[in-house]
Motif scaffolding. Sequence first.
Motif, short mmCIF file in Angstrom:
data_model
loop_
_atom_site.label_atom_id
_atom_site.label_comp_id
_atom_site.label_asym_id
_atom_site.label_seq_id
_atom_site.Cartn_x
_atom_site.Cartn_y
_atom_site.Cartn_z
N UNK A 61 42.92 52.39 46.71
CA UNK A 61 44.25 51.84 45.97
C UNK A 61 43.93 50.40 45.51
N UNK A 62 42.98 49.65 45.73
CA UNK A 62 42.53 48.20 45.47
C UNK A 62 41.80 48.59 44.26
N UNK A 63 41.15 49.27 44.24
CA UNK A 63 40.05 49.77 43.09
C UNK A 63 40.93 49.82 41.97
N UNK A 64 41.84 50.63 41.90
CA UNK A 64 42.75 50.93 41.00
C UNK A 64 43.90 49.93 40.52
N UNK A 65 43.77 48.65 41.02
CA UNK A 65 44.62 47.66 40.92
C UNK A 65 43.99 46.31 40.74
N UNK A 66 44.64 45.37 40.22
CA UNK A 66 44.12 44.16 40.08
C UNK A 66 44.99 43.00 41.05
N UNK A 67 44.59 41.90 41.51
CA UNK A 67 45.43 41.09 42.10
C UNK A 67 46.58 40.70 41.37
N UNK A 68 46.88 40.94 40.20
CA UNK A 68 47.81 40.52 39.47
C UNK A 68 49.04 41.51 39.48
N UNK A 69 48.58 42.73 39.82
CA UNK A 69 49.53 44.01 39.97
C UNK A 69 50.39 43.61 40.87
N UNK A 70 51.75 44.12 40.62
CA UNK A 70 52.74 44.03 41.68
C UNK A 70 52.61 44.58 42.77
N UNK A 102 30.18 34.61 47.47
CA UNK A 102 28.89 34.94 46.98
C UNK A 102 29.00 35.51 45.53
N UNK A 103 30.01 36.58 45.28
CA UNK A 103 29.93 37.15 44.31
C UNK A 103 30.61 36.35 42.96
N UNK A 104 31.40 35.30 43.13
CA UNK A 104 31.66 34.25 42.32
C UNK A 104 30.59 33.71 41.71
N UNK A 105 29.62 33.35 42.69
CA UNK A 105 28.06 32.59 42.25
C UNK A 105 27.45 33.59 41.33
N UNK A 106 27.43 34.92 41.97
CA UNK A 106 26.51 35.72 41.23
C UNK A 106 27.13 36.17 39.96
N UNK A 107 28.46 36.24 39.73
CA UNK A 107 29.04 37.03 38.49
C UNK A 107 29.99 35.83 37.97
N UNK A 134 38.10 44.92 45.07
CA UNK A 134 38.69 44.33 44.06
C UNK A 134 37.39 43.82 43.21
N UNK A 135 36.47 42.89 43.78
CA UNK A 135 35.13 42.23 42.97
C UNK A 135 34.50 43.19 42.63
N UNK A 136 34.16 44.32 43.24
CA UNK A 136 32.94 45.28 42.67
C UNK A 136 33.58 45.91 41.54
N UNK A 137 35.10 46.24 41.56
CA UNK A 137 35.50 46.85 40.35
C UNK A 137 35.44 46.15 39.01
N UNK A 138 35.78 45.04 39.40
CA UNK A 138 35.76 43.92 38.27
C UNK A 138 34.33 43.62 37.58
#
Length: 223
Positions: A61-70, A102-107, A134-138
């Motif tokens: 479910x998280x993979x097919x959404x973003x944090x901005x999705x209602x 960590x992922x914010x620093x890497x990407x 969420x992060x790996x989908x992005x």
Amino acid sequence: MHFARLLHLVDSALPTGSFAYSYGLESSITFGLITTPFALRNYLYSYLQQAGSAELPFIHSAFHLTEKSPDFQIVAEEYDAQLLVPGLYKASAAQGRNWLKLLTAFYPAAQLETITQWFTTQGIPPHFTLVFALALQRVSFALGELQAMYLHMLLRDQLSAAIRLGFLGPLEGHQLQHDFYAVFEHIIAVNADKEFGEATRSAFLLDAAQVLHAEMYSKLFQN
């Protein structure tokens, strides 16, 4: 190089905090729920089955959404409500924060800091399962890769804990890990397309063992 980057992200040396907690394995051994290698195999099978039925639907479910999705707020609140074991709740939030850092620093181009900001604004802990997806989908990893690597991380951390506790030798532990990869295909096939509303927990004795973990004297960091 794409797959090599994913292998790096799930490496046990990456300081996300997963190495520090046995998720009930240590208490299960201490209180006699696991006394033989056969019992450990049963434990691992139950543990992975529950991870498949309870965690993979949320990853889907998280993979097919973003944090901005209602709809994502519903997913995040439901996951938060299902984590009833205090130790797991705390570990999940800490691991999620480390993962995002960590992922914010890497990407940096992926602007993953917006995920951290969303959880802070909503007052919901950034649980690892959700921010993992969420992060790996992005950053363009596929859902199937995430599902397999998530199970890999769980299995690896359990067996690493068993080895550090002296319950298994290193060779025996890695042989067991190799054998259990055959189970992944079945778990993913059954749960890969389930949504978060279909998530179920089935191994309640494991949850009870996780509750007891906070009350015991830990041996994991003794030399």
